[in-house]
Design a protein around this motif. Structure first.
Motif, mmCIF file in Angstrom:
data_model
loop_
_atom_site.group_PDB
_atom_site.id
_atom_site.type_symbol
_atom_site.label_atom_id
_atom_site.label_comp_id
_atom_site.label_asym_id
_atom_site.label_seq_id
_atom_site.Cartn_x
_atom_site.Cartn_y
_atom_site.Cartn_z
ATOM 1 N N PHE A 256 0.833 -1.205 0.000
ATOM 2 C CA PHE A 256 0.000 0.000 0.000
ATOM 3 C C PHE A 256 0.870 1.259 0.000
ATOM 4 O O PHE A 256 0.663 2.182 -0.790
ATOM 5 C CB PHE A 256 -0.925 0.003 1.217
ATOM 6 C CG PHE A 256 -1.863 1.184 1.251
ATOM 7 C CD1 PHE A 256 -3.093 1.130 0.623
ATOM 8 C CD2 PHE A 256 -1.497 2.365 1.898
ATOM 9 C CE1 PHE A 256 -3.950 2.232 0.638
ATOM 10 C CE2 PHE A 256 -2.346 3.461 1.913
ATOM 11 C CZ PHE A 256 -3.576 3.386 1.278
ATOM 12 N N TRP A 257 1.882 1.307 0.868
ATOM 13 C CA TRP A 257 2.714 2.508 0.996
ATOM 14 C C TRP A 257 3.569 2.733 -0.248
ATOM 15 O O TRP A 257 3.776 3.879 -0.654
ATOM 16 C CB TRP A 257 3.588 2.395 2.246
ATOM 17 C CG TRP A 257 2.780 2.147 3.483
ATOM 18 C CD1 TRP A 257 1.567 2.712 3.810
ATOM 19 C CD2 TRP A 257 3.088 1.248 4.549
ATOM 20 N NE1 TRP A 257 1.120 2.217 5.008
ATOM 21 C CE2 TRP A 257 2.030 1.313 5.488
ATOM 22 C CE3 TRP A 257 4.153 0.385 4.811
ATOM 23 C CZ2 TRP A 257 2.017 0.555 6.662
ATOM 24 C CZ3 TRP A 257 4.139 -0.370 5.977
ATOM 25 C CH2 TRP A 257 3.084 -0.277 6.895
ATOM 26 N N GLY A 258 4.047 1.636 -0.843
ATOM 27 C CA GLY A 258 4.832 1.769 -2.058
ATOM 28 C C GLY A 258 4.030 2.350 -3.206
ATOM 29 O O GLY A 258 4.569 3.031 -4.086
ATOM 30 N N ASN A 259 2.728 2.100 -3.194
ATOM 31 C CA ASN A 259 1.829 2.681 -4.192
ATOM 32 C C ASN A 259 1.482 4.120 -3.812
ATOM 33 O O ASN A 259 1.497 5.021 -4.655
ATOM 34 C CB ASN A 259 0.559 1.833 -4.284
ATOM 35 C CG ASN A 259 -0.404 2.338 -5.342
ATOM 36 O OD1 ASN A 259 0.007 2.718 -6.433
ATOM 37 N ND2 ASN A 259 -1.689 2.332 -5.021
ATOM 38 N N SER A 260 1.222 4.326 -2.549
ATOM 39 C CA SER A 260 0.795 5.635 -2.056
ATOM 40 C C SER A 260 1.817 6.733 -2.308
ATOM 41 O O SER A 260 1.459 7.858 -2.675
ATOM 42 C CB SER A 260 0.495 5.549 -0.561
ATOM 43 O OG SER A 260 0.169 6.805 -0.021
ATOM 44 N N ILE A 261 3.101 6.421 -2.121
ATOM 45 C CA ILE A 261 4.116 7.456 -2.237
ATOM 46 C C ILE A 261 4.147 8.069 -3.645
ATOM 47 O O ILE A 261 4.503 9.236 -3.808
ATOM 48 C CB ILE A 261 5.516 6.908 -1.852
ATOM 49 C CG1 ILE A 261 6.538 8.043 -1.761
ATOM 50 C CG2 ILE A 261 5.969 5.826 -2.806
ATOM 51 C CD1 ILE A 261 6.222 9.106 -0.742
ATOM 52 N N ASN A 262 3.723 7.331 -4.647
ATOM 53 C CA ASN A 262 3.676 7.873 -6.006
ATOM 54 C C ASN A 262 2.676 9.020 -6.116
ATOM 55 O O ASN A 262 2.962 10.041 -6.747
ATOM 56 C CB ASN A 262 3.303 6.770 -6.996
ATOM 57 C CG ASN A 262 4.379 5.719 -7.128
ATOM 58 O OD1 ASN A 262 5.450 5.981 -7.667
ATOM 59 N ND2 ASN A 262 4.113 4.532 -6.620
#
Length: 276
Positions: A256-262
């Motif tokens: 989730f966080w790896g997607n969110s940071i984008n």
């Protein structure tokens, strides 16, 4: 096929690969110092490929979660380095200790992470790198404990940060009196409820005026912190504080966080460039 063309194809690929490598961001582990805690603290600094001392760059401060450290983001989401290149900003991955919660603890002398991240680290970065040295060129975000920390620091230090975000942030710490090491830095909730009330992000909205801070935060629908983030969203609406709030499928995970940071990187880039 023409043999010249066969030769050209691998040559072109090789040249492209060399150019790509040459244009990659620079990832450094640096040693900073905290006078408040009288100790040296590591951080990761990511410089975009076009970094130059002749140009001033905005800085995104990126905070880790509970039980993590300064290296979490670059190890778990190496693509963060590419975001520095894409948006032409410096990324600083700060350390908030195993469970420092980005507070200044009144009971643990070597846990003064509000002062360290909010003042000492900012000053260190501005001294050692070519940065925009005011709030228009600074943003801060993080995950979980770091999501709490980012909003906590930005709300309390509006003179330092112009934009803030949170990913699956622990924006209300009161439901966890016996978890995640919070009592180590604040004391037991049963004995010091005022400290817990005063240091919960949901109770700090009074520090904001409409448009005083660019805010973005998100949470997964299946995250155990979903309800607290929903409450923060509703309180910001009540006080008419503009913000971006997103709920997506997902839980409390690096996926989730790896997607969110984008999405958040784009939000901060628009802030840095004065785009509303």
């Amino acid at each position: 096929m023409d043999i010249k063309k066969l030769f050209f194809i691998p040559l072109f690929i090789g040249l492209a690969a060399c150019c790509f490598k040459a244009a990659a961001a620079t990832v450094d582990t640096v040693l900073t110092h905290s006078t408040a805690m009288n100790k040296d603290i590591k951080a990761v600094v990511i410089k975009p490929a076009d970094y130059s001392n002749t140009k001033k760059f905005p800085v995104l401060y990126l905070l880790h979660g509970f039980s993590g450290n300064y290296s979490d983001w670059i190890k778990k989401v190496p693509a963060v380095a590419g975001l520095a290149d894409t948006y032409h900003f410096i990324v600083v991955c700060a350390d908030g200790d195993f469970a420092g919660w980005y507070f200044d603890s009144s009971i643990v002398k070597d846990s003064q992470y509000e002062t360290y991240v909010g003042t000492e680290l900012v000053n260190w970065v501005d001294k050692h790198y070519s940065t925009i040295t005011d709030r228009k060129g600074r943003a801060i975000t993080g995950l979980s404990m770091g999501g709490h920390g980012a909003l906590f620091l930005a709300f309390k230090h509006l003179d330092k940060f112009g934009a803030a975000g949170s990913m699956s942030g622990a924006v209300d710490i009161r439901p966890f009196p016996d978890s995640f090491g919070i009592e180590r830095v604040l004391g037991k909730y049963s004995e010091h409820p005022d400290r817990w009330e005063q240091n919960s992000v949901v109770n700090l909205i009074y520090l904001l005026k409409p448009n005083s801070l660019a805010i973005t935060f998100d949470v997964g629908y299946d995250d155990f912190l979903y309800q607290a983030n929903q409450e923060l969203h509703e309180k910001l609406l009540e006080r008419k504080v503009p913000h971006d709030y997103t709920v997506r499928p997902g839980a409390h995970t690096w996926e989730f966080w790896g997607n969110s940071i984008n999405y958040q990187a784009l939000f901060f880039s628009r802030f840095f460039n004065g785009i509303k």
